[in-house]
Scaffold this motif. Structure first.
Motif, PDB file in Angstrom:
ATOM      1  N   ALA A 168       0.833  -1.201   0.000  1.00 34.80           N
ATOM      2  CA  ALA A 168       0.000   0.000   0.000  1.00 34.80           C
ATOM      3  C   ALA A 168       0.870   1.255   0.000  1.00 34.80           C
ATOM      4  CB  ALA A 168      -0.935  -0.010   1.207  1.00 34.80           C
ATOM      5  N   ALA A 169       1.947   1.224   0.816  1.00 25.29           N
ATOM      6  CA  ALA A 169       2.847   2.380   0.859  1.00 25.29           C
ATOM      7  C   ALA A 169       3.531   2.577  -0.482  1.00 25.29           C
ATOM      8  CB  ALA A 169       3.873   2.185   1.970  1.00 25.29           C
ATOM      9  N   GLN A 170       3.977   1.447  -1.068  1.00 20.65           N
ATOM     10  CA  GLN A 170       4.619   1.547  -2.379  1.00 20.65           C
ATOM     11  C   GLN A 170       3.643   2.064  -3.428  1.00 20.65           C
ATOM     12  OE1 GLN A 170       6.145  -2.352  -3.063  1.00 20.65           O
ATOM     13  NE2 GLN A 170       8.019  -2.021  -1.845  1.00 20.65           N
ATOM     14  N   LYS A 175       2.008   6.338  -6.840  1.00 20.67           N
ATOM     15  CA  LYS A 175       0.980   7.282  -7.267  1.00 20.67           C
ATOM     16  C   LYS A 175       1.474   8.718  -7.140  1.00 20.67           C
ATOM     17  CE  LYS A 175      -3.911   8.317  -6.563  1.00 20.67           C
ATOM     18  NZ  LYS A 175      -5.125   7.986  -5.762  1.00 20.67           N
ATOM     19  N   ALA A 176       2.149   8.991  -6.009  1.00 16.80           N
ATOM     20  CA  ALA A 176       2.691  10.333  -5.811  1.00 16.80           C
ATOM     21  C   ALA A 176       3.768  10.635  -6.841  1.00 16.80           C
ATOM     22  CB  ALA A 176       3.250  10.463  -4.397  1.00 16.80           C
ATOM     23  N   ALA A 177       4.600   9.626  -7.129  1.00 14.94           N
ATOM     24  CA  ALA A 177       5.642   9.822  -8.135  1.00 14.94           C
ATOM     25  C   ALA A 177       5.031  10.068  -9.499  1.00 14.94           C
ATOM     26  CB  ALA A 177       6.563   8.602  -8.163  1.00 14.94           C
ATOM     27  N   ALA A 184       5.551  17.508 -13.419  1.00 14.92           N
ATOM     28  CA  ALA A 184       6.819  17.914 -14.028  1.00 14.92           C
ATOM     29  C   ALA A 184       6.684  17.995 -15.537  1.00 14.92           C
ATOM     30  CB  ALA A 184       7.913  16.929 -13.627  1.00 14.92           C
ATOM     31  N   ALA A 185       5.941  17.038 -16.110  1.00 16.77           N
ATOM     32  CA  ALA A 185       5.740  17.049 -17.558  1.00 16.77           C
ATOM     33  C   ALA A 185       4.946  18.275 -17.970  1.00 16.77           C
ATOM     34  CB  ALA A 185       5.032  15.765 -17.980  1.00 16.77           C
TER      35      ALA A 185
END
Length: 213
Positions: A168-170, A175-177, A184-185
């Motif tokens: 879940a953390a990953q 998702k945040a990344a 950023a794009a």
């Protein structure tokens, strides 16, 4: 005179013959009783028993041999009864000894059987004790194995829970990344767009001095 003399001689001869026959009968009775008593005394099984009765029978036979004609019937009766009593007493004592021996053998057999039964019972108790001990050891082993399985299952559940939380953390990080990458794009696109507009020349304004015809 000759005839009375002949008659007297005949009477004497008859009495002598009768006395001789009586003596022979006495000898036959004594020999019969003595032979029976000797046979009892020499018997390998019965001769050692009823020694007192045999001695009394021997005395009765001796009294018979010494008895006169008047005492002889009674002495003969006593001697016969004494010999019979000695034989009966010897047979009775022999039977009692054999019975005692049989009782001892029976007691020994019962004792041996009791010992064998006791040994068998002890062996059976030892076998049951070993079986109970093995059953206890098996139960303890199964209990320990069950505890190990329970601990392993609990550890597996804990690891699964940690893996679930980590996943879940990953997922959140991914998702945040992704969001950051999208931002950023977008920022890069906007920056390129701005930079592109700055590089193009400005369109010339129309000359006001020139007038259209």
């Amino acid at each position: 005179m000759k005839r009375p003399t002949f008659t007297l001689a005949a009477i004497v001869l008859a009495l002598a013959a009768a006395g001789s026959a009586h003596a022979r009968k006495d000898d036959i009775d004594i020999a019969r009783l003595s032979g029976g008593l000797d046979q009892l005394a020499n018997d390998p099984s019965l001769g050692r028993y009823a020694q007192a009765e045999q001695a009394r029978a021997r005395d009765a036979i001796n009294r018979l041999a010494q008895a006169g004609s008047r005492e002889r019937p009674h002495a003969l009766y006593l001697a016969e009864r004494r010999v019979d009593l000695a034989k009966t007493a010897a047979q009775l004592q022999d039977a009692q000894v054999k019975l005692t021996q049989l009782d001892r053998e029976r007691d020994q057999i019962m004792l041996d059987n009791s010992r064998r039964e006791t040994e068998l019972a002890q062996r059976e108790l030892e076998r049951q004790r070993l079986q109970y001990q093995l059953a206890q050891e098996e139960a303890a082993r199964l209990q320990a194995q069950g505890q190990e399985y329970s601990q392993a299952a609990e550890q597996a559940r804990a690891e699964a829970e940690r893996a679930k939380k980590l996943a879940a953390a990953q997922s959140k990080v991914a998702k945040a990344a992704k969001q950051q990458a999208e931002l950023a794009a977008q920022a890069a696109k906007a920056m390129r767009s701005q930079m592109g507009e700055g590089d193009q020349p400005a369109e010339a304004a129309p000359d006001a001095s020139k007038k259209h015809p």
